[in-house]
Write an enzyme that holds these catalytic residues in place. Structure first.
Site, PDB file in Angstrom:
ATOM      1  N   ALA A 222       0.847  -1.204   0.000  1.00  0.00           N
ATOM      2  CA  ALA A 222       0.000   0.000   0.000  1.00  0.00           C
ATOM      3  C   ALA A 222       0.876   1.244   0.000  1.00  0.00           C
ATOM      4  CB  ALA A 222      -0.907  -0.011   1.215  1.00  0.00           C
ATOM      5  N   ASN A 223       0.275   2.416   0.038  1.00  0.00           N
ATOM      6  CA  ASN A 223       1.030   3.664   0.184  1.00  0.00           C
ATOM      7  C   ASN A 223       0.275   4.610   1.108  1.00  0.00           C
ATOM      8  OD1 ASN A 223      -0.749   5.473  -1.446  1.00  0.00           O
ATOM      9  ND2 ASN A 223      -0.237   3.973  -3.028  1.00  0.00           N
ATOM     10  N   ARG A 224       0.842   5.791   1.338  1.00  0.00           N
ATOM     11  CA  ARG A 224       0.317   6.675   2.378  1.00  0.00           C
ATOM     12  C   ARG A 224      -0.804   7.608   1.924  1.00  0.00           C
ATOM     13  NH1 ARG A 224       3.606   6.167   6.647  1.00  0.00           N
ATOM     14  NH2 ARG A 224       5.769   5.600   6.211  1.00  0.00           N
TER      15      ARG A 224
ATOM     16  N   ALA B 138      -3.378   7.459  -5.892  1.00  0.00           N
ATOM     17  CA  ALA B 138      -1.971   7.041  -5.823  1.00  0.00           C
ATOM     18  C   ALA B 138      -1.947   5.548  -6.101  1.00  0.00           C
ATOM     19  CB  ALA B 138      -1.404   7.350  -4.444  1.00  0.00           C
TER      20      ALA B 138
END
Ligand code: C5P
Length: 415
Positions: free
Chosen positions: A224-226, A290
């Protein structure tokens, strides 16, 4: 004497008949205000109160504000002779459930019918708008989230809950959406919009992607990402407020669905691409998600085990580029394709190259270097990059960035 101007100019719900089901939570007091707001806009409101609701507000107050008797009992001799639960479930244009408590949501999701409110909700085929309100832990409990998914899949539209201070001195998502937010969502649901109908994007279809994607490694782990999704969600909300018909394709976020927006929830990049393609044709595509660049080559069917051996090698393969795929379509390309470029260095230069490579018309570039607080934060400092121009905006709240971007979209579509 000078005639008093009404505080509401747009009679946007004129002749609409709204059945308002009031659940038992402290937010029920806000539903009394909601009745007023709906009537100001020309709607006729009929109320059903659960037993819990009557602990917080009285049927008399609901009746006085709605101008008609409030209904409370499933087996009410007077009611059954008079209107009855089946007619209550039919003689309206839409049903609003506010506040929708955890219990009421569970009953709706499970198809229970043990009081007037749940029976009406099971019997109705009308569009339902639900405004959940409950303690933050109850909202985040897997059971409530599971019920929420079931209700969404059943076609229930959800507005809120908002984040904020709760009655029990806790903080988090769980506060009922404000009456005017519920009104805006209802205006969308019953097909007329207030400010929207006359807004600069009236009649336009806008698609927005938002949030991160989750790329599964095995049934319990993912990459995942932020990204918080705040900017993308704000853009979807601003486009809806400007009158557009908006589809938001959102990765996993902890934000409420924006009011008046059709929100499609996805997990992975490939799911996001499929949902985006299903939402076409649109006039404008704003790709703020994102999206993970890579996914694992294999998604293990069972949880990977440590087994005391070497760590499993994670082979990565490239995900589809959603923005580039849509921008390069021969048929059905949106008139305006807008991408985002989150960079940690040489922001403008990278954005320019991205614009050309991905084939979009405009890139919203921002600096997300560690310490800027942009990723997940409330503010954004962006540069609008086209083939020939760069326009730098001051640091603004993400809502304000969204509002200005929507204004710009309207201008670009007009020119
Ligand atoms: O290449 P990069 O991830 O920096 O590009 C960012 C832009 O491309 C964003 O608009 C993002 O939503 C979009 N994107 C996409 N699909 C991907 C990767 C990025 O739509 N797989």
């Amino acid at each position: 004497m000078v005639a008093q101007r009404s505080s509401v100019d747009a009679v946007t719900l004129s002749q609409k008949r709204i059945l308002l089901v009031i659940g038992g939570g402290i937010a029920a007091y806000k539903s009394l205000d909601l009745i007023r707001r709906l009537r100001e806009r020309g709607a006729a409101v009929r109320c059903v109160l659960t037993a819990g609701a009557q602990q917080f507000i009285t049927p008399l107050a609901a009746a006085a504000l709605s101008g008609t008797r409030a209904h409370t009992d499933l087996f009410d001799r007077e009611d059954e002779a008079d209107i009855g639960h089946i007619r209550l479930a039919r003689d309206a244009d839409a049903v609003v459930v506010a506040p929708a408590t955890a219990n009421l949501m569970a009953k709706m999701a499970g198809g229970h019918a043990d009081d007037l409110a749940s029976t009406v909700l099971l019997a109705t085929t009308l569009p339902i708008l639900m405004a959940p309100a409950m303690n933050v832990r109850m909202w985040l409990h897997p059971a409530t989230q599971r019920n929420l998914s079931v209700l969404r899949a059943d076609g229930v539209t959800v507005v809120g809950p908002n984040e904020g201070a709760m009655a029990e001195a806790e903080f988090g998502p769980g506060r009922m959406a404000e009456p005017l937010e519920i009104v805006a969502a209802l205006e969308r649901l019953v097909g007329r919009s207030g400010t929207g109908a006359a807004g600069p994007l009236a009649g336009k279809r806008v698609l927005v992607t938002s949030g991160p994607t989750h790329e599964p490694i095995d049934p319990v782990r993912y990459i995942a990402n932020r990204s918080s999704g705040r900017q993308g969600h704000a853009i979807a909300a601003a486009a809806a407020a400007a009158g557009a018909e908006v589809t938001l394709v959102s990765g996993p976020v902890s934000l409420p669905d924006p009011p008046g927006v059709r929100t499609v929830h996805v997990e992975s990049a490939r799911d996001m691409l499929a949902a985006v393609e299903a939402a076409l044709p649109v006039d404008v595509g704003v790709f703020a998600a994102a999206v993970a660049d890579w996914r694992t080559a294999e998604n293990a069917a069972q949880k990977l085990k440590k087994d005391g051996k070497l760590p499993p090698p994670l082979k990565l393969v490239e995900n589809p580029d959603i923005l580039a795929t849509i921008a390069h379509r021969d048929t059905g390309r949106p008139r305006l394709v807008i991408g985002f470029a989150a960079e940690t260095e040489n922001v403008i230069e990278h954005a320019r190259r991205k614009l050309a490579r991905k084939g979009c018309d405009l890139i919203v570039a921002n600096d997300v270097a560690p310490g800027t607080g942009v990723m997940g934060g409330a503010h954004n400092t962006v540069h609008l990059v086209t083939r020939d121009t760069v326009e730098s905006w001051p640091t603004l709240g993400k809502d304000e960035v969204a509002r200005r971007l929507v204004e710009r979209i309207a201008t670009l579509l007009g020119s």
